[in-house]
Every structure is written in C-alpha cells, then in structure tokens.
Write a protein that holds these residues in place. Structure first.
Motif, PDB file in Angstrom:
ATOM      1  N   LYS A 237       0.853  -1.181   0.000  1.00  0.00           N
ATOM      2  CA  LYS A 237       0.000   0.000   0.000  1.00  0.00           C
ATOM      3  C   LYS A 237       0.888   1.229   0.000  1.00  0.00           C
ATOM      4  CE  LYS A 237      -3.804   2.278   2.385  1.00  0.00           C
ATOM      5  NZ  LYS A 237      -4.715   2.261   3.550  1.00  0.00           N
ATOM      6  N   ASP A 238       0.793   2.027  -1.064  1.00  0.00           N
ATOM      7  CA  ASP A 238       1.645   3.218  -1.215  1.00  0.00           C
ATOM      8  C   ASP A 238       3.125   2.866  -1.069  1.00  0.00           C
ATOM      9  OD1 ASP A 238      -0.644   4.845  -1.521  1.00  0.00           O
ATOM     10  OD2 ASP A 238      -0.844   5.063   0.653  1.00  0.00           O
ATOM     11  N   GLY A 239       3.514   1.732  -1.665  1.00  0.00           N
ATOM     12  CA  GLY A 239       4.917   1.344  -1.689  1.00  0.00           C
ATOM     13  C   GLY A 239       5.426   0.646  -0.447  1.00  0.00           C
ATOM     14  N   ILE A 240       4.574   0.482   0.579  1.00  0.00           N
ATOM     15  CA  ILE A 240       4.997  -0.086   1.860  1.00  0.00           C
ATOM     16  C   ILE A 240       4.154  -1.325   2.159  1.00  0.00           C
ATOM     17  CG2 ILE A 240       5.331   0.344   4.322  1.00  0.00           C
ATOM     18  CD1 ILE A 240       7.051   2.128   2.536  1.00  0.00           C
ATOM     19  N   ALA A 241       4.814  -2.411   2.576  1.00  0.00           N
ATOM     20  CA  ALA A 241       4.081  -3.610   2.979  1.00  0.00           C
ATOM     21  C   ALA A 241       3.235  -3.282   4.200  1.00  0.00           C
ATOM     22  CB  ALA A 241       5.048  -4.749   3.301  1.00  0.00           C
ATOM     23  N   PRO A 242       1.941  -3.604   4.194  1.00  0.00           N
ATOM     24  CA  PRO A 242       1.072  -3.248   5.326  1.00  0.00           C
ATOM     25  C   PRO A 242       1.465  -3.977   6.594  1.00  0.00           C
ATOM     26  CG  PRO A 242      -0.096  -4.699   3.807  1.00  0.00           C
ATOM     27  CD  PRO A 242       1.209  -4.326   3.140  1.00  0.00           C
ATOM     28  N   TYR A 243       1.191  -3.346   7.724  1.00  0.00           N
ATOM     29  CA  TYR A 243       1.491  -3.932   9.028  1.00  0.00           C
ATOM     30  C   TYR A 243       0.688  -5.212   9.197  1.00  0.00           C
ATOM     31  CZ  TYR A 243       1.452  -4.406  14.123  1.00  0.00           C
ATOM     32  OH  TYR A 243       1.545  -4.885  15.403  1.00  0.00           O
ATOM     33  N   ASN A 244       1.356  -6.276   9.690  1.00  0.00           N
ATOM     34  CA  ASN A 244       0.683  -7.580   9.751  1.00  0.00           C
ATOM     35  C   ASN A 244      -0.408  -7.646  10.818  1.00  0.00           C
ATOM     36  OD1 ASN A 244       2.132  -7.928  12.153  1.00  0.00           O
ATOM     37  ND2 ASN A 244       3.719  -9.165  11.189  1.00  0.00           N
ATOM     38  N   GLY A 245      -0.478  -6.628  11.674  1.00  0.00           N
ATOM     39  CA  GLY A 245      -1.597  -6.569  12.601  1.00  0.00           C
ATOM     40  C   GLY A 245      -2.883  -6.161  11.924  1.00  0.00           C
ATOM     41  N   ASN A 246      -2.752  -5.581  10.711  1.00  0.00           N
ATOM     42  CA  ASN A 246      -3.923  -5.151   9.954  1.00  0.00           C
ATOM     43  C   ASN A 246      -4.300  -6.138   8.859  1.00  0.00           C
ATOM     44  OD1 ASN A 246      -3.979  -2.767  11.461  1.00  0.00           O
ATOM     45  ND2 ASN A 246      -2.559  -1.756  10.067  1.00  0.00           N
ATOM     46  N   ILE A 247      -3.301  -6.725   8.210  1.00  0.00           N
ATOM     47  CA  ILE A 247      -3.540  -7.693   7.132  1.00  0.00           C
ATOM     48  C   ILE A 247      -2.696  -8.925   7.409  1.00  0.00           C
ATOM     49  CG2 ILE A 247      -3.311  -8.160   4.662  1.00  0.00           C
ATOM     50  CD1 ILE A 247      -3.779  -5.234   4.114  1.00  0.00           C
ATOM     51  N   ALA A 248      -3.328 -10.083   7.513  1.00  0.00           N
ATOM     52  CA  ALA A 248      -2.590 -11.321   7.771  1.00  0.00           C
ATOM     53  C   ALA A 248      -1.562 -11.563   6.670  1.00  0.00           C
ATOM     54  CB  ALA A 248      -3.569 -12.496   7.841  1.00  0.00           C
ATOM     55  N   VAL A 249      -0.358 -11.983   7.057  1.00  0.00           N
ATOM     56  CA  VAL A 249       0.721 -12.110   6.077  1.00  0.00           C
ATOM     57  C   VAL A 249       0.435 -13.181   5.023  1.00  0.00           C
ATOM     58  CG1 VAL A 249       2.479 -11.230   7.659  1.00  0.00           C
ATOM     59  CG2 VAL A 249       2.066 -13.685   7.519  1.00  0.00           C
ATOM     60  N   ILE A 250      -0.439 -14.146   5.333  1.00  0.00           N
ATOM     61  CA  ILE A 250      -0.740 -15.164   4.321  1.00  0.00           C
ATOM     62  C   ILE A 250      -1.481 -14.565   3.138  1.00  0.00           C
ATOM     63  CG2 ILE A 250      -0.757 -17.070   5.974  1.00  0.00           C
ATOM     64  CD1 ILE A 250      -3.811 -17.022   5.853  1.00  0.00           C
ATOM     65  N   ASN A 251      -1.990 -13.324   3.295  1.00  0.00           N
ATOM     66  CA  ASN A 251      -2.711 -12.659   2.206  1.00  0.00           C
ATOM     67  C   ASN A 251      -1.819 -11.789   1.338  1.00  0.00           C
ATOM     68  OD1 ASN A 251      -5.215 -13.751   3.016  1.00  0.00           O
ATOM     69  ND2 ASN A 251      -5.479 -12.134   4.539  1.00  0.00           N
ATOM     70  N   ASN A 252      -0.564 -11.607   1.746  1.00  0.00           N
ATOM     71  CA  ASN A 252       0.314 -10.770   0.916  1.00  0.00           C
ATOM     72  C   ASN A 252       1.758 -11.279   0.898  1.00  0.00           C
ATOM     73  OD1 ASN A 252       1.347 -10.051   3.407  1.00  0.00           O
ATOM     74  ND2 ASN A 252       0.566  -7.945   3.357  1.00  0.00           N
ATOM     75  N   SER A 253       1.945 -12.570   1.174  1.00  0.00           N
ATOM     76  CA  SER A 253       3.304 -13.118   1.261  1.00  0.00           C
ATOM     77  C   SER A 253       3.315 -14.559   0.761  1.00  0.00           C
ATOM     78  CB  SER A 253       3.801 -13.094   2.717  1.00  0.00           C
ATOM     79  OG  SER A 253       3.603 -11.834   3.295  1.00  0.00           O
ATOM     80  N   LEU A 254       4.428 -14.941   0.116  1.00  0.00           N
ATOM     81  CA  LEU A 254       4.550 -16.275  -0.469  1.00  0.00           C
ATOM     82  C   LEU A 254       6.019 -16.656  -0.551  1.00  0.00           C
ATOM     83  CD1 LEU A 254       2.674 -18.438  -1.872  1.00  0.00           C
ATOM     84  CD2 LEU A 254       3.321 -17.368  -4.033  1.00  0.00           C
ATOM     85  N   VAL A 255       6.350 -17.869  -0.159  1.00  0.00           N
ATOM     86  CA  VAL A 255       7.733 -18.328  -0.284  1.00  0.00           C
ATOM     87  C   VAL A 255       8.127 -18.359  -1.754  1.00  0.00           C
ATOM     88  CG1 VAL A 255       9.339 -20.234   0.163  1.00  0.00           C
ATOM     89  CG2 VAL A 255       7.551 -19.713   1.816  1.00  0.00           C
ATOM     90  N   LEU A 256       9.344 -17.930  -2.057  1.00  0.00           N
ATOM     91  CA  LEU A 256       9.834 -17.971  -3.437  1.00  0.00           C
ATOM     92  C   LEU A 256       9.823 -19.407  -3.959  1.00  0.00           C
ATOM     93  CD1 LEU A 256      12.946 -15.604  -3.233  1.00  0.00           C
ATOM     94  CD2 LEU A 256      10.639 -15.028  -3.993  1.00  0.00           C
ATOM     95  N   ASN A 257       9.650 -19.539  -5.273  1.00  0.00           N
ATOM     96  CA  ASN A 257       9.667 -20.886  -5.847  1.00  0.00           C
ATOM     97  C   ASN A 257      11.099 -21.420  -5.905  1.00  0.00           C
ATOM     98  OD1 ASN A 257      10.927 -20.064  -8.346  1.00  0.00           O
ATOM     99  ND2 ASN A 257       8.931 -19.388  -9.108  1.00  0.00           N
ATOM    100  N   ASP A 258      11.246 -22.691  -6.226  1.00  0.00           N
ATOM    101  CA  ASP A 258      12.558 -23.340  -6.168  1.00  0.00           C
ATOM    102  C   ASP A 258      13.585 -22.668  -7.068  1.00  0.00           C
ATOM    103  OD1 ASP A 258      11.543 -25.113  -4.348  1.00  0.00           O
ATOM    104  OD2 ASP A 258      11.235 -26.746  -5.774  1.00  0.00           O
ATOM    105  N   ALA A 259      13.157 -22.265  -8.264  1.00  0.00           N
ATOM    106  CA  ALA A 259      14.095 -21.615  -9.181  1.00  0.00           C
ATOM    107  C   ALA A 259      14.556 -20.272  -8.621  1.00  0.00           C
ATOM    108  CB  ALA A 259      13.440 -21.428 -10.546  1.00  0.00           C
ATOM    109  N   GLU A 260      13.611 -19.504  -8.075  1.00  0.00           N
ATOM    110  CA  GLU A 260      13.973 -18.207  -7.495  1.00  0.00           C
ATOM    111  C   GLU A 260      14.916 -18.375  -6.312  1.00  0.00           C
ATOM    112  OE1 GLU A 260      10.001 -15.462  -8.225  1.00  0.00           O
ATOM    113  OE2 GLU A 260       9.880 -17.138  -6.798  1.00  0.00           O
ATOM    114  N   LEU A 261      14.677 -19.392  -5.495  1.00  0.00           N
ATOM    115  CA  LEU A 261      15.504 -19.601  -4.307  1.00  0.00           C
ATOM    116  C   LEU A 261      16.944 -19.952  -4.654  1.00  0.00           C
ATOM    117  CD1 LEU A 261      12.984 -21.585  -2.055  1.00  0.00           C
ATOM    118  CD2 LEU A 261      13.834 -19.266  -1.654  1.00  0.00           C
TER     119      LEU A 261
END
Length: 349
Positions: A237-261
C-alpha cells in the motif's frame, strides 16, 4: 524435552532511549505468546500458565507479564525456562533472574537494546553488507535541514514495529508533511530515519542462530547462523508492505519458488543476512526485510530482533501464520516443529 516453559508478554512501554520511544503493540504480544503456549501444550510440552485451565479464547490466560512480579509468579509455579516473547532492553526485569539457573528462549536484552534501525544499518554498512542510503532527522531540524538523499524516500521510526509509522514520500512537500505528522504525534520520539526507496521486489528472510536442529528427521549441527527460505511480499500500500496486525501475512506473502531460491541474487542476499546474524551474535531467530534495486540487487533495509511468532494453533486463529512460519513450512517444519527447534536453542547465562 523436559523444560517447564513460561511465556512472557510485554506489560509496559520500554524506556525512552536518546529521545526515541518504541510504541507498544496492543496486548504486548500476548496473542502470539498464547499461540505458542497453546501449540506446545497441545503437543505435550510442559507449559506453565497463570491459571490452571486457560481458555483458548483469552490470551492472558496463557502468558505472564514481563514484570518482576510476573516472572516470580511463573517461577513459583515451577517454570525453569522463559520464552522472551516481549520487547527487550538493557536492565529489563528478566536480567535480575539471570543467576537463577534458568533457561531462556530469545535474545539477550542488552543486544536488542543496541540494535535500533540506524545503529544496525551503520554496523552492516561498515561490514560491507548492502543497506540503503539513509540519514537521521530530529524534530529540531524540522524548520531547517539540508537533504542529502534523492526522492523518493521512506520515512520510518528508529524503534518502530514492522511497517507502523512508515511512509513513502515522493517530494519535499510530502516529506515536510510526513515529518510534521510523525513529530507532532510523539508516539515514536523526536528522531526519525530517512531512507533511500528501492523499487524492486521485497523479500523477508528469517535468520536462525547457530545450533543443533532437527530437519527432515535428521539432527544437524549448524556452526553459523543460517537462512530459512526467502518469502516475497506483495500487495503493498503506497509502496509499503502493510502492518501484519492489519492484514494477515498469508494474504500478501509467499515463499519464493525453487528456481527463485537458487538464483544468484537470493544466494548473495542469504550470505549477507547470515553475516548480519554473526555480527549480532544472535541467540534466536531474527527477521530481515530486504528489497531489490532496479538491477535486482538486494539491500537489507529492516532488521527485526524479535520476529512475530504467531501461528495457527488455536481454532479461532487458523490464518495467523507468521512470515517465519511460512519460511519454515518450506523446509518441512509445521508450527510445532518450528517452536520445538527454537526451544533447542535455549541458553543460560
């Protein structure tokens, strides 16, 4: 494991240090503390709680305040191990109990006290670890200051919590407004950090301390800090990851795939994060937020000595995976296995 574990939560504001205040999280991390206690108790670990039959809907039934009285209460009930799920600082009450033959899970308070955002960035910079360009602004500078950085910039508290109080500014007018707001609020004290904004992908890396772990059913001794798989952040939101107290991290976060890692850029930033863990002599997991520039090179921009450790243990909190737990799942750990491996790194003074 024979530990009799009591979980501490933050019961009061930490002291102001050099004009800088770290605000309290509502509940003082009692929510994650209760998640930890419930998960461990469910899996047969001996957990000491303030009352005999804690209610899984009441956080404070599971955790003790990090006061002298709270710690003594836990000891009187048989606790021999304290999980320091609280904000630590030099002369914290827990230090008075370091000679009591107790075990601890978490960081040494005096280390946490040192590593605010600016001091940490300067330490990393001096050790050739890439961090964004930055400078400090005080409330006294507000009417007259010369900016050495180029826009866009990120304005952030020195001792904040996650992305709370963090704003992206694109010009002088936005910067002046942001500074006036943050200084008039007084919540974060009278010094803030201005930091170069990086427009590439944002990732979060959990660095585990050296120690003995069980991974894929095999006991492994790791002599230096090491990284759990990187998690990418999105839906900013406006260039900043929202505080996880407001939005659960499972809704805006994902482990990189094997190739990316396996990419050169990720392996390089892992080495920097591991070096940061060594420099800080960590005793427990830390979380480092990193962001890439336009060329894909990652910079470490926020080091958190107390990563959030919420988890989907209680029935009403099944969406509460932390960033660290998302990473841990990639190497085969569930919430209990993550916590159990953290217990393995307990220490005595």
């Amino acid at each position: 494991m024979t530990n009799k574990i009591a979980i501490l939560y933050q019961a009061k504001l930490p002291p102001i240090k050099n004009g800088i205040q770290k605000p309290m999280k509502p509940g003082g991390y009692s929510d994650s503390g209760a998640d930890i206690a419930y998960e461990l108790k469910k899996n047969g670990i001996h957990i000491i709680t303030p009352i005999e039959n804690p209610d899984n809907n009441i956080d404070l039934d599971w955790v003790f305040p990090d006061t002298k009285e709270g710690i003594e209460h836990a000891i009187s009930k048989g606790a021999d191990t304290f999980w320091l799920n609280t904000v630590l600082y030099k002369k914290h009450e827990i230090e008075h109990f370091f000679d009591k033959k107790l075990q601890f899970i978490g960081q040494l308070p005096e280390k946490v006290d040192i590593y605010d955002k600016y001091f940490t960035n300067e330490l990393l910079r001096k050790n050739q670890i890439p961090v964004p360009k930055s400078e400090l602004i005080t409330s006294k500078d507000l009417t007259e200051y010369k900016l050495s950085l180029n826009f866009p910039l990120v304005v952030k508290p020195i001792r904040g919590r996650g992305s709370q109080g963090v704003t992206l500014v694109k010009n002088q007018k936005e910067l002046d407004n942001s500074l006036r707001n943050i200084f008039s609020d007084k919540e974060y004290g009278d010094i803030v950090l201005l930091e170069q904004y990086l427009n590439g992908q944002e990732i979060t890396i959990t660095v585990m301390p050296s120690g003995t772990y069980v991974i894929n059913h095999n006991e492994t001794k790791l002599e230096t800090p090491w990284c759990l798989p990187a998690v990418k952040r999105f839906n900013h939101k406006d260039g900043i990851a929202p505080y996880n107290g407001n939005i659960a991290v499972i809704n805006n976060s994902l482990v990189l795939n094997d190739a990316e890692l396996k990419s050169k850029e990720i392996l390089e930033v892992y080495s920097h994060c591991q070096k940061a863990g060594e420099l800080l002599q960590i005793n427990a997991p830390i979380r480092i937020d990193c962001r890439a520039d336009e060329n894909g090179k990652y910079y470490l921009f926020d080091l958190n000595m107390k990563p959030n450790m919420t988890g989907p243990s209680r029935p009403q909190r099944q969406n509460q995976d932390s960033l660290t737990l998302l990473s841990a799942r990639k190497i085969g750990w569930n919430y209990f296995e993550l916590l159990k491996n953290m217990i393995r790194q307990s220490w005595i003074v």
